[in-house]
Design a protein around this motif. Sequence first.
Motif, PDB file in Angstrom:
ATOM      1  N   THR A 472       0.831  -1.193   0.000  1.00  0.00           N
ATOM      2  CA  THR A 472       0.000   0.000   0.000  1.00  0.00           C
ATOM      3  C   THR A 472       0.868   1.246   0.000  1.00  0.00           C
ATOM      4  O   THR A 472       2.065   1.198   0.286  1.00  0.00           O
ATOM      5  CB  THR A 472      -0.944  -0.004   1.225  1.00  0.00           C
ATOM      6  OG1 THR A 472      -1.841   1.102   1.132  1.00  0.00           O
ATOM      7  CG2 THR A 472      -0.173   0.080   2.525  1.00  0.00           C
ATOM      8  N   ASP A 473       0.241   2.351  -0.366  1.00  0.00           N
ATOM      9  CA  ASP A 473       0.898   3.669  -0.321  1.00  0.00           C
ATOM     10  C   ASP A 473       2.162   3.704  -1.172  1.00  0.00           C
ATOM     11  O   ASP A 473       3.265   3.936  -0.683  1.00  0.00           O
ATOM     12  CB  ASP A 473       1.217   4.066   1.125  1.00  0.00           C
ATOM     13  CG  ASP A 473      -0.026   4.111   2.001  1.00  0.00           C
ATOM     14  OD1 ASP A 473      -1.096   4.438   1.470  1.00  0.00           O
ATOM     15  OD2 ASP A 473       0.071   3.798   3.196  1.00  0.00           O
ATOM     16  N   SER A 474       1.983   3.433  -2.479  1.00  0.00           N
ATOM     17  CA  SER A 474       3.073   3.525  -3.475  1.00  0.00           C
ATOM     18  C   SER A 474       4.195   2.533  -3.222  1.00  0.00           C
ATOM     19  O   SER A 474       5.342   2.773  -3.604  1.00  0.00           O
ATOM     20  CB  SER A 474       3.633   4.953  -3.523  1.00  0.00           C
ATOM     21  OG  SER A 474       2.623   5.886  -3.850  1.00  0.00           O
ATOM     22  N   SER A 489      -3.279 -15.076  -1.504  1.00  0.00           N
ATOM     23  CA  SER A 489      -3.862 -13.771  -1.816  1.00  0.00           C
ATOM     24  C   SER A 489      -2.830 -12.676  -1.617  1.00  0.00           C
ATOM     25  O   SER A 489      -2.094 -12.669  -0.636  1.00  0.00           O
ATOM     26  CB  SER A 489      -5.075 -13.512  -0.915  1.00  0.00           C
ATOM     27  OG  SER A 489      -5.597 -12.222  -1.124  1.00  0.00           O
ATOM     28  N   VAL A 490      -2.770 -11.742  -2.578  1.00  0.00           N
ATOM     29  CA  VAL A 490      -1.920 -10.555  -2.505  1.00  0.00           C
ATOM     30  C   VAL A 490      -2.799  -9.352  -2.814  1.00  0.00           C
ATOM     31  O   VAL A 490      -3.570  -9.365  -3.783  1.00  0.00           O
ATOM     32  CB  VAL A 490      -0.746 -10.631  -3.504  1.00  0.00           C
ATOM     33  CG1 VAL A 490       0.066  -9.337  -3.469  1.00  0.00           C
ATOM     34  CG2 VAL A 490       0.143 -11.831  -3.199  1.00  0.00           C
ATOM     35  N   SER A 491      -2.662  -8.298  -2.012  1.00  0.00           N
ATOM     36  CA  SER A 491      -3.465  -7.088  -2.215  1.00  0.00           C
ATOM     37  C   SER A 491      -2.558  -5.905  -2.511  1.00  0.00           C
ATOM     38  O   SER A 491      -1.515  -5.728  -1.868  1.00  0.00           O
ATOM     39  CB  SER A 491      -4.314  -6.790  -0.972  1.00  0.00           C
ATOM     40  OG  SER A 491      -5.219  -7.833  -0.702  1.00  0.00           O
ATOM     41  N   LEU A 492      -2.972  -5.097  -3.510  1.00  0.00           N
ATOM     42  CA  LEU A 492      -2.259  -3.876  -3.875  1.00  0.00           C
ATOM     43  C   LEU A 492      -3.219  -2.709  -3.690  1.00  0.00           C
ATOM     44  O   LEU A 492      -4.335  -2.734  -4.221  1.00  0.00           O
ATOM     45  CB  LEU A 492      -1.783  -3.919  -5.324  1.00  0.00           C
ATOM     46  CG  LEU A 492      -1.008  -5.172  -5.788  1.00  0.00           C
ATOM     47  CD1 LEU A 492      -0.676  -5.057  -7.265  1.00  0.00           C
ATOM     48  CD2 LEU A 492       0.258  -5.346  -4.977  1.00  0.00           C
ATOM     49  N   ALA A 493      -2.782  -1.679  -2.963  1.00  0.00           N
ATOM     50  CA  ALA A 493      -3.669  -0.551  -2.697  1.00  0.00           C
ATOM     51  C   ALA A 493      -2.898   0.754  -2.804  1.00  0.00           C
ATOM     52  O   ALA A 493      -1.677   0.808  -2.569  1.00  0.00           O
ATOM     53  CB  ALA A 493      -4.300  -0.676  -1.302  1.00  0.00           C
ATOM     54  N   ASN A 494      -3.610   1.808  -3.190  1.00  0.00           N
ATOM     55  CA  ASN A 494      -3.064   3.174  -3.184  1.00  0.00           C
ATOM     56  C   ASN A 494      -1.791   3.289  -4.025  1.00  0.00           C
ATOM     57  O   ASN A 494      -0.704   3.552  -3.527  1.00  0.00           O
ATOM     58  CB  ASN A 494      -2.798   3.640  -1.748  1.00  0.00           C
ATOM     59  CG  ASN A 494      -4.055   3.651  -0.900  1.00  0.00           C
ATOM     60  OD1 ASN A 494      -5.136   3.942  -1.403  1.00  0.00           O
ATOM     61  ND2 ASN A 494      -3.914   3.317   0.368  1.00  0.00           N
ATOM     62  N   ASP A 518      -5.815   2.778  -8.231  1.00  0.00           N
ATOM     63  CA  ASP A 518      -4.775   2.978  -9.245  1.00  0.00           C
ATOM     64  C   ASP A 518      -3.575   2.059  -9.072  1.00  0.00           C
ATOM     65  O   ASP A 518      -2.479   2.375  -9.551  1.00  0.00           O
ATOM     66  CB  ASP A 518      -4.308   4.445  -9.266  1.00  0.00           C
ATOM     67  CG  ASP A 518      -5.409   5.395  -9.680  1.00  0.00           C
ATOM     68  OD1 ASP A 518      -6.194   5.027 -10.572  1.00  0.00           O
ATOM     69  OD2 ASP A 518      -5.497   6.491  -9.104  1.00  0.00           O
ATOM     70  N   SER A 519      -3.744   0.945  -8.439  1.00  0.00           N
ATOM     71  CA  SER A 519      -2.676  -0.051  -8.372  1.00  0.00           C
ATOM     72  C   SER A 519      -2.765  -0.953  -9.602  1.00  0.00           C
ATOM     73  O   SER A 519      -3.793  -1.004 -10.281  1.00  0.00           O
ATOM     74  CB  SER A 519      -2.798  -0.869  -7.087  1.00  0.00           C
ATOM     75  OG  SER A 519      -2.667  -0.038  -5.954  1.00  0.00           O
TER      76      SER A 519
END
Length: 748
Positions: A472-474, A489-494, A518-519
Motif C-alpha cells: 500500500t501507499d506507493s 492472496s496478494v493485495s495492492l492498494a493506493n 490505481d494499483s
Amino acid sequence: MVFVGSQSLSDTAYDDALSTDSRLTGSDMRLTGSSLRMLQNGWFELYDASNLKSSNSSITVDGTYSYFGVTNSTWSCGDSINHCGSLDVLNGGFARIRHSSASFEGFNATVRSAGELWAQDSTLLVNGSFFIADQDSYFRISSGSNVTIIQDLATGPLGFFVCYDSQVYIGGSFITNGKFETTNCSMTFDGPFTIPSGARIIVDTADLVTTNEKYIGPTSIYNQDYGSFRLEGSLLVDSATWIINATNSIITGSLRTTNCLGADRSLIVGFTGYSWAVFNVSGGYTSCLVGIDGTTLSVTGGGIQLAEKTPFRAYRSDVVVSASFTVAPHSSASIDSSSLTFGVGASLELSYDVVFYCWFNTRVQVSGGSVFLIGDDRDPEPDFPGFRFEEESSITITSGSIYVAGRTYLLFFGNSRFNMSGGNIDSNRGRIQLSGSAGAINQGSLLLRNESFMWVYDLGRLNISGGDVLLTDSSYFEVENAFVRVTGSVSLANISSIVVFSNGVLEVDNGTILTSNDSFVRLENRGLGPGVLQGSGRIAGRVDNVGGRITFNNATSSVTYLSVDQYNQGKNGTLEIKIGSLYGGGASTIINATGTVSLGGSANVNIDADAAAKLKNGSSILLVSGSSITGRFDTITITINNAVAPCEYRLQQQGKSLVLLYDSGACEAPSAGQSSTNTNVGLVVGVVFAVIIVLIVGAVLVVILVPSLRSRFMPAFAAERAMKMLKAKQAANQYNEEKDVEMSKIKQ
C-alpha cells in the motif's frame, strides 16, 4: 618448643624462641598485646581442638619455610573484640587455617613478597581487611571453605586471590591489580568491586554475586577447564576487558562496559575448542566487543546492549534471546555457522547503520518477541543496514514481529531461505530482497507500506500460498529473472504495483491479486527479456502488458484461464496461448475481463490436432472477453502443433469477445461481418504476394515509359530506334527534294 596445656603470652615478642618447630595440641592459647613471629624455618601450629584468642596482637610469618597453622581448632578475638590484631605473611612464609574456624573483629591480614595464606575446609568470619600485596603472593580458599570478609579485600600488582570449591562473601571493597582465580566457587561482593588495568580474573565453575554496580577495569575474566561463571548483581567493565567462558556462564545481574569508542574494546568470548559453552545473560549486559565460539548464549531479563562501534561475533554457537538485544549506531553483528532464536519477550533493535550478518548455514528462528530494523532517511546512500542472510542461511518466522523501517533491508543472498508460517513483517519505507534465494509465505502477515520495496531477482523464488500480503501507499514489488508463485492472496492498494521484467515469471495459480486505487500489475521488457504472467487465477484490477508476455497452457487442462478487471496490451506485448484437446471449448474464456480490453502487439495461438478438429467441426474458443474491446493485434500467428495453420483458422471479434474459430470462407475476401482486427497467416501471405506483383509491373512500366532509363538499362533497343530515326530522316529529305523539283516545274 612444644606448648602443652593453657598458655598465655602477654606483652612479649617471641622471635627467636619460635624459630624451630612448635605445636600447641588440645590446649588454649591467648595473645594479648603480643607479637608472635615465625622466622625462616620457624614453625608454629595450633592442633586438635586448641583454641587461640588474640587481642591487639600481631602474628608474623616471615621467611622461607616459616609456617603458622591452625588445624582442627578455633581462632578468635580475646578481650579486645574491636581489634583482634593482625596477620602478616611475607618473604615465602606460609599460613594455613585447615578444618578450623576463625572469627575476628577488627582484624587485618597482609600477604606479600611471595607469602601465602590458605584457608582450607574452614570457616572464616572477618570484620576486617585482606591485602595480597605483590607478585607471587597468594590468598587461597579451598575445599569447601566459607569465608566472609566484612570489610575490604585487595590484591596488589600480580598478587593472587585463588578460590576452590568454596564460598566467599566480601562486604567491603574488592580491588585487585593481580589475578583473581576461582574454581567452583560462589563469590559475593557487597561493596565496590574494582579490577584496574593489568589484572586478570580466571573463573572455573564459579558464581560471582554483587550488589549495586561493581567496576572491573581493563583486565580479563577467563573461564577455564569446562567451568561456569554466574553473575548476580552488576559489574562495570572498563575497556580492554576479556571475559572468556569455557562452559556455563550466567549473568542474572548486569554487566556494563565503558570507553567503547577507544582503540581498546571489551570482549566476552565463549570458547571451548571441542566442548560446548553456555553463556546466559538475564540481568543486562552492555559491551564494547562481544565474541562467542562454541557457546550457547542465552539472553533474558535485562538483555544485552552493544554500545557504539561495537562488533558482535558468534561462531558455531547457539544464541537464544528472550529479552532486549540492542545494537547501537556504527556497530555490526555477525553470526557464522550458528543458530539465533528470538522467543517470547525478545526484542532485537538494530540502529540505522547496523548490518546484522548471518553466514554459512546460520539458522534464525523468530518464535516471539520483536525485531526492529531502524532506518534513517537522512542517509541518502545507506550501506544496506539491517538483516543480511548469505551462504545458505535461513530465517523462519512462526510468531512475533519484524519491523523494517526507513531504508533498512531484509536481504537474502547465496541460496538463503525465508520461511513465514506465522507472525508478521511490517515494512515502512523498508526493503526486502531475495537474490538467488528461496522464500515461502504460508501464514502470517506481510505488510509493505509507504514506498516499501520488495525485489525477487537473480533466480530467486518466492511462493505465496497463504497469509495476508498487502502492498500500500506507493509500495512496489519487482520480479526480475526470478519466479514468484501466488496460490494465496496478494493485495495492492493506493498506487502500488507488481512489475515483472527481464525473464521474470509471475504465476497466479488459483490465487488472487487484488488491486485498488490505481494499483496495477505490469509486464515489461527492460532489454534482457520479457516479463511473464502465467497460470490461472484472479487479478482483480488492471494488468498492463507493455512489453512482456502472458502465457496460458491449456494443452493438458480444461480450466486454465485468467480473470482480470482490465487488460491492456501495448505494441510490444505478447499474448501466447496453447490449447489442447482437453480444453472444453467455449465453457470459459482465456482472459476474462470484467472491464475494458485494449489490444496491440502480438498474439500467438498454438492448438493441437484434436483441438483443430473440434474447431473444424464447428466449435470455437473464447480467447478474450470484456465489457468492450478496442484496438487490434498487430501480428497474429496461428499454428497447429507448431506448424502454420491453414488460413481458415482465424481470430474474429464477436461483440465483446475475441474468438478462435474455423471459417471456410476466411481465405476469400472478408465479408461485411468480419472485423478488420482479424486476419491469419494465409491472408498475410496473399497480401504480400500481391504487393510483389504490383512492384514488378510498375518496374517494367517505368523502364518502358522513361527513355533515359530505357537507354540505360536496354542499350540494344536504343540502337535500333536510332537507326529507324535516321532512315526516316533520310526519307523525309528525299521527299522534300522531290517536292522542290515538282514545284519548280509548275512555276515554269
